[in-house]
Write an enzyme that holds these catalytic residues in place. Structure first.
Site, PDB file in Angstrom:
ATOM      1  N   TYR A 298       0.876  -1.017  -0.171  1.00  0.00           N
ATOM      2  CA  TYR A 298      -0.065   0.017  -0.051  1.00  0.00           C
ATOM      3  C   TYR A 298       1.009   1.286   0.126  1.00  0.00           C
ATOM      4  CZ  TYR A 298      -4.029   2.985   1.502  1.00  0.00           C
ATOM      5  OH  TYR A 298      -4.902   3.805   1.752  1.00  0.00           O
TER       6      TYR A 298
ATOM      7  N   LYS B 245      -0.976  -0.958  -4.425  1.00  0.00           N
ATOM      8  CA  LYS B 245      -2.056  -0.003  -4.379  1.00  0.00           C
ATOM      9  C   LYS B 245      -1.394   1.240  -4.243  1.00  0.00           C
ATOM     10  CE  LYS B 245      -5.503   1.209  -0.993  1.00  0.00           C
ATOM     11  NZ  LYS B 245      -5.920   2.487  -1.579  1.00  0.00           N
TER      12      LYS B 245
HETATM   13  C1  NAY Z   1      -8.227   3.159   1.697  1.00  0.00           C
HETATM   14  O1  NAY Z   1      -7.359   2.358   2.250  1.00  0.00           O
HETATM   15  O2  NAY Z   1      -9.353   3.283   2.229  1.00  0.00           O
HETATM   16  C2  NAY Z   1      -8.043   3.740   0.296  1.00  0.00           C
HETATM   17  O3  NAY Z   1      -8.414   2.979  -0.716  1.00  0.00           O
HETATM   18  C3  NAY Z   1      -7.722   4.948   0.201  1.00  0.00           C
HETATM   19  C4  NAY Z   1      -7.972   5.770  -0.935  1.00  0.00           C
HETATM   20  C5  NAY Z   1      -8.459   7.064  -0.568  1.00  0.00           C
HETATM   21  N1  NAY Z   1      -7.084   7.725  -0.228  1.00  0.00           N
HETATM   22  C6  NAY Z   1      -6.898   8.524   0.974  1.00  0.00           C
HETATM   23  C7  NAY Z   1      -5.977   9.026   1.111  1.00  0.00           C
HETATM   24  O4  NAY Z   1      -8.025   8.543   1.611  1.00  0.00           O
HETATM   25  O5  NAY Z   1     -10.018   7.012  -2.448  1.00  0.00           O
HETATM   26  C8  NAY Z   1      -9.149   7.817  -1.912  1.00  0.00           C
HETATM   27  C9  NAY Z   1      -9.561   9.174  -1.414  1.00  0.00           C
HETATM   28  O6  NAY Z   1     -10.341   9.159  -0.392  1.00  0.00           O
HETATM   29  C10 NAY Z   1     -10.313  10.020  -2.388  1.00  0.00           C
HETATM   30  O7  NAY Z   1      -9.299   9.601  -3.973  1.00  0.00           O
HETATM   31  C11 NAY Z   1     -10.457  11.347  -2.327  1.00  0.00           C
HETATM   32  O8  NAY Z   1      -9.119  12.043  -2.047  1.00  0.00           O
END
Ligand code: NAY
Length: 290
Positions: free
Chosen positions: A135, A161
């Site tokens: 990740y 990821k």
């Molecule tokens: C997770 O581990 O829950 C994720 O996949 C995180 C992915 C999200 N990133 C963060 C930094 O929270 O989906 C994204 C993010 O919320 C979205 O792009 C809005 O910025």
């Protein structure tokens, strides 16, 4: 259940008003999302408030998600922890309940050496008979992974990821490791990540509108680039508005508003006030009819 799902919800964790895990709501949410087009789940990650949960709670969530997903869609479990011991305990459990793979942030807080970070991943790799996904989320961990990272060389690391806006790194990773799976981790750049070689996306806003993501991908694969761009713009109008309110609380409120009560986020995340809720409802209207 066998192939890599293209559109994966970074599953939020429904909580009661006292911030305890709402087991029924969690299973209802997973069911609802499967019916609405989510092709897989990633639980206990950033969106799932994984680092605000105890080891027992994280195992409980993985078990509950597994019960609903069985024979329907694959699920991944984020098992990244402050230390190797918990990471192994969670990963072994995830394997037991049928996770497709586990995924881990690197160890944070102490500034570990590259060798120590690598060993953390290799210890997990050796403890489970399951694929491991790195990740990469440098904005939160301060550690970035690229094609040069020693961890990436292990064959049991099946993918990354990539929650980073650096799509050049993503493209380079794909070229260096054609067999590894690239997951995009920023919803805002989903379309562009496909052009860079991502096979899949894992995101917070996928909980709300999995079909919009699927449709962007379909347009992209069918060479309808302007159609895909328009849909990504629509998605980004929504994302820009909800990020301002606090993305995880806002997405929990979206699900509540859509009829799947998900409650607040665990403290120290703040509670949404009525003004924020109204603005989020307005943002939701931007992605109608998805
Ligand atoms: C997770 O581990 O829950 C994720 O996949 C995180 C992915 C999200 N990133 C963060 C930094 O929270 O989906 C994204 C993010 O919320 C979205 O792009 C809005 O910025």
């Amino acid at each position: 259940v066998d192939r890599t799902p293209a559109v994966v919800s970074a599953l939020i964790t429904p909580m009661r008003e006292d911030r305890s895990i709402d087991e029924n709501a969690l299973q209802n949410l997973v069911m609802y999302e499967i019916e609405h087009g989510s092709e897989g789940f990633y639980c206990c990650g950033s969106s799932g408030e994984g680092l605000l949960l105890s080891v027992e709670e994280r195992m409980l969530i993985a078990s509950l998600v597994s019960e609903v997903c069985k024979n329907k869609v694959p699920f991944y479990v984020h098992t990244g922890s402050l230390g190797t011991r918990e990471a192994i305990q969670l990963s072994v459990h995830a394997q037991k309940v049928g996770a497709k793979a586990v995924s881990l942030i690197p160890p944070i807080y102490y500034h570990y050496s590259q060798k120590e970070v690598e060993n953390y991943y290799l210890d997990v790799v050796n403890a489970v008979d399951l694929g491991v996904i790195v990740y990469n989320i440098p904005q939160f961990t301060g550690i970035s992974f690229s094609k040069e990272s020693s961890v990436m060389q292990s064959v049991k690391i099946i993918g990354v990821k990539h929650t980073s806006m650096n799509l050049y790194d993503l493209e380079r990773l794909g070229q260096a490791f054609p067999k590894k799976i690239l997951f995009n981790g920023f919803d805002e750049i989903f379309l562009y990540s496909l052009a860079a070689g991502a096979q899949s996306t894992i995101g917070t806003t996928v909980n709300v509108c999995p079909k919009l993501f699927a449709s962007i991908r379909e347009d992209f694969l069918g060479s309808n680039i302007s159609g895909a761009q328009q849909k990504q713009h629509m998605l980004n109008n929504f994302i820009e508005a909800v990020v301002k309110e606090g993305i995880f609380s806002a997405v929990k409120y979206c699900m509540t508003y859509l009829g799947v009560p998900s409650g607040p986020c665990r403290k120290p995340f703040k509670e949404l006030d009525d003004g924020a809720k109204l603005r989020i409802e307005g943002a939701l209207r931007r992605i109608e009819p998805y």
